[in-house]
Design an enzyme around this catalytic site. Structure first.
Site, PDB file in Angstrom:
ATOM      1  N   ALA A  94      44.720 -31.394 112.565  1.00 44.43           N
ATOM      2  CA  ALA A  94      44.002 -30.787 111.448  1.00 44.43           C
ATOM      3  C   ALA A  94      44.181 -29.285 111.256  1.00 44.43           C
ATOM      4  CB  ALA A  94      42.515 -31.087 111.606  1.00 44.43           C
ATOM      5  N   ALA A  95      44.407 -28.545 112.326  1.00 45.01           N
ATOM      6  CA  ALA A  95      44.353 -27.079 112.225  1.00 45.01           C
ATOM      7  C   ALA A  95      45.622 -26.504 111.557  1.00 45.01           C
ATOM      8  CB  ALA A  95      44.212 -26.488 113.631  1.00 45.01           C
ATOM      9  N   PRO A  96      45.495 -25.460 110.740  1.00 43.82           N
ATOM     10  CA  PRO A  96      44.302 -24.631 110.489  1.00 43.82           C
ATOM     11  C   PRO A  96      43.388 -25.105 109.368  1.00 43.82           C
ATOM     12  CG  PRO A  96      46.194 -23.609 109.456  1.00 43.82           C
ATOM     13  CD  PRO A  96      46.711 -24.863 110.123  1.00 43.82           C
ATOM     14  N   LYS A 115      44.564 -29.104 104.842  1.00 46.99           N
ATOM     15  CA  LYS A 115      44.373 -30.447 104.277  1.00 46.99           C
ATOM     16  C   LYS A 115      42.954 -30.940 104.519  1.00 46.99           C
ATOM     17  CE  LYS A 115      49.281 -31.352 104.727  1.00 46.99           C
ATOM     18  NZ  LYS A 115      49.571 -30.159 105.557  1.00 46.99           N
ATOM     19  N   ASP A 165      42.308 -31.339 116.836  1.00 46.91           N
ATOM     20  CA  ASP A 165      43.520 -30.575 117.127  1.00 46.91           C
ATOM     21  C   ASP A 165      43.486 -30.155 118.595  1.00 46.91           C
ATOM     22  OD1 ASP A 165      45.711 -29.281 114.951  1.00 46.91           O
ATOM     23  OD2 ASP A 165      45.763 -28.430 116.967  1.00 46.91           O
ATOM     24  N   CYS A 222      56.500 -32.122 107.758  1.00 48.13           N
ATOM     25  CA  CYS A 222      57.308 -31.118 107.048  1.00 48.13           C
ATOM     26  C   CYS A 222      58.687 -31.079 107.706  1.00 48.13           C
ATOM     27  CB  CYS A 222      56.636 -29.757 107.043  1.00 48.13           C
ATOM     28  SG  CYS A 222      56.227 -29.161 108.682  1.00 48.13           S
TER      29      CYS A 222
END
Ligand code: SAM
Length: 311
Positions: free
Chosen positions: A121-123, A126, A144, A241
């Site tokens: 999740a971090a930072p 989303k 995270d 990504c």
């Protein structure tokens, strides 16, 4: 062509792989990643409505165009001064977010009241979009392992006014400990990041095949855990990504081969590869999508929407 990729700084292994995957287009993709990305932002509808904020920013001389796949997303075409120094940014009315990165929360379609997990999740780019789409209702369990990134995330969520999210400094591989069956799960997986050369040019030469294999193993483990902790009929959105098929299409093929799942269609992006490196994959894989720097003006990005059909 391969020589031109070398001169841009790509290692021999990756130059050859990209040429095999995309032929002459590999150079277009690489050249697009040499240019800076447009700065994009998301209107934080937890704090303000879209038309009100866009009017306020226009008055200050900012101009922007809509990100096609995100109702609240815009990319700046004229930035008279840095948008991050405006009271609108500092007050959490907007969040700076790369355009492709807005798509996974939109694709997951979380509803107010849903029980959602964000497994990496971090930072919090989303996660905070998920919270916004859920109108700060329901609950998000955001995992995270990186303490520093979680600290930044806590500041981001607080600036944006997110109050439906629990942060867990824990590997999401252990999320079964919570004993929860989730309605929806976002897995924005740790990856080699080869789609982010714009920001991390050193990755052109520093990444190795071993890095790809390491990430692939972790991505598969995380997807297995996601599916084990999802309600029947629940949805997982998987994104990376990375440009590498081993972290994208091959991972999704493994999921299709080993779990009771189906892929759901996605409207934006290009169909994922169904024959990368000459390996014939299931036609269903084309429902997953790729975003490319040369065609979409974004980072290189992959996204798949998976429905759990079994129990
Ligand atoms: N989703 C984030 C966003 O939009 O702001 C970006 C996430 S980044 C692509 C991947 C994250 O996965 C990193 O923050 C990393 O620390 C985290 N990570 C790596 N292994 C993990 C694990 N086993 N459990 C939870 N998080 C993990």
């Amino acid at each position: 062509m391969i020589e031109r990729l070398f001169s841009l700084g790509y290692s021999k292994t990756f130059a050859e792989r990209y040429y095999e995957l995309w032929g002459e287009r590999a150079l277009k993709i690489a050249e697009a990643m040499e240019k800076p990305l447009p700065r994009c932002f998301r209107v934080n509808t937890l704090r303000i409505e879209v038309p009100r904020l866009t009017k306020m920013l226009n008055k200050k001389g900012f101009q922007f165009r809509r990100a096609p796949w995100a109702r609240e997303g815009f990319c700046l075409t004229k930035e008279a001064f840095s948008i991050t120094s405006t009271p609108e940014y500092l007050g959490g009315l907007l969040y700076i977010q790369e355009a492709s990165s807005m798509y996974p929360p939109v694709a997951l379609e979380p509803k107010p009241g849903d029980v959602v997990a964000d497994m990496a999740a971090a930072p919090g780019g989303k996660t905070s979009y998920l919270a916004q789409l859920m109108k700060n209702r329901g609950i998000i369990y955001a995992f995270d392992v990186d303490e520093e990134r979680l600290r930044e995330m806590r500041l981001n969520l607080s600036r944006l006014g997110v109050i439906n999210t629990v942060l867990l400094h824990r590997s999401s591989l252990h999320m079964g400990e919570l004993g929860i069956k989730f309605d929806k799960i976002l897995l924005d997986a740790p990856c080699t990041g080869s789609g982010t050369i714009h920001k991390n040019p050193e990755r052109k030469s520093s990444r190795t095949m071993e890095d790809i294999r390491f990430c692939q193993r972790l991505q598969m483990q995380m997807l297995r855990v996601a599916l084990e902790n999802l309600k029947p009929g629940g949805i997982v959105v998987y994104s990376t990504c990375s440009l590498e098929p081993e972290e994208n299409e091959f991972v999704i093929q493994w999921v299709l081969d080993n779990f009771d799942v189906k892929l759901l269609p996605l409207k934006y992006g290009e169909p994922a590869l169904t024959e990368p490196f000459g390996v014939k994959l299931s036609e269903e894989i084309s429902k997953a999508r790729r975003f490319y720097p040369d065609r979409h003006g974004t980072t290189g990005f992959f996204i798949a929407k998976i429905e759990k059909t079994g129990i």
